[in-house]
Motif scaffolding. Structure first.
Motif: not given
Ligand code: SF4
Ligand code: SF4
Length: 167
Positions: A24-26, A34-36, A45-50, A53-57, A59-65
């Motif tokens: 879903c991150c892709w 949404h991810i301000d 891909p989301c620019n927080r994705l490594a 996995g998520c580089r900010i897991h 502290q990930r955003f409410e939407l992602c949680r």
């Molecule tokens: S912030 Fe993290 S969990 Fe949210 S879409 Fe990006 S990579 Fe995925």
């Protein structure tokens, strides 16, 4: 396009864990806000994705949680139907808050004919009235009725529906 980000309770990991899936991150398009201040379109891909996995897991955003694909939210779905394994990312939704429907993202070319895909699409067709498949090329196809892969009459593209409507 409908709002693809259903508002759901925070992810419940009691019976299931996403890892190592991060599809879903892709896949999902995210509007600014949404991810301000980040936004991305379908398939980017989301620019927080490594790679891990998520580089900010933490502290990930409410939407992602809160986001849950159907595999994560439905404990009855087979483990092998997880999006990174099956190649399909599925979302259930309600049309007019009454009619059950589903959106399916094709994650890999040609995956629609796989045994897992057949099972998944059959299950969605059994439990919803409309299944829209979004292809890798952003095409839209709509499955109606009890779909079987060898019954093309039940596999109606949106283009065909438009043609019928215009006739
Ligand atoms: S912030 Fe993290 S969990 Fe949210 S879409 Fe990006 S990579 Fe995925
Ligand atoms: S696509 Fe589903 S299983 Fe995969 S990371 Fe997202 S919510 Fe979890």
């Amino acid at each position: 396009m409908p709002d693809l980000i259903p508002l759901l309770p925070e992810r419940n990991h009691q019976y299931r864990d996403c890892r190592p899936c991060s599809e879903c991150c892709w896949v999902l398009p995210l509007a600014v806000g949404h991810i301000d201040p980040h936004s991305k379109s379908l398939g980017q891909p989301c620019n927080r994705l490594a790679s891990g996995g998520c580089r900010i897991h933490a502290q990930r955003f409410e939407l992602c949680r809160r986001f849950q694909c159907t595999w994560l939210s439905d404990s009855k779905w087979n483990d092998s139907w997880r999006p990174d394994l099956s190649g399909l990312l599925c979302l259930r939704e309600w049309i007019d808050e009454q009619v059950p429907a589903a959106i399916v993202y094709e994650l890999r070319d040609g995956v629609i004919g796989s045994p897992e895909a057949v099972e998944i699409l059959s299950e969605l067709c059994r439990t919803t009235v409309s299944v829209t498949v979004i292809g890798r090329d952003d095409s839209r196809q709509r499955l109606v009725g009890a779909w079987k892969p060898d019954e093309a009459k039940n596999f109606v593209t949106l283009g065909q529906i438009r043609e019928k409507s215009a006739a």
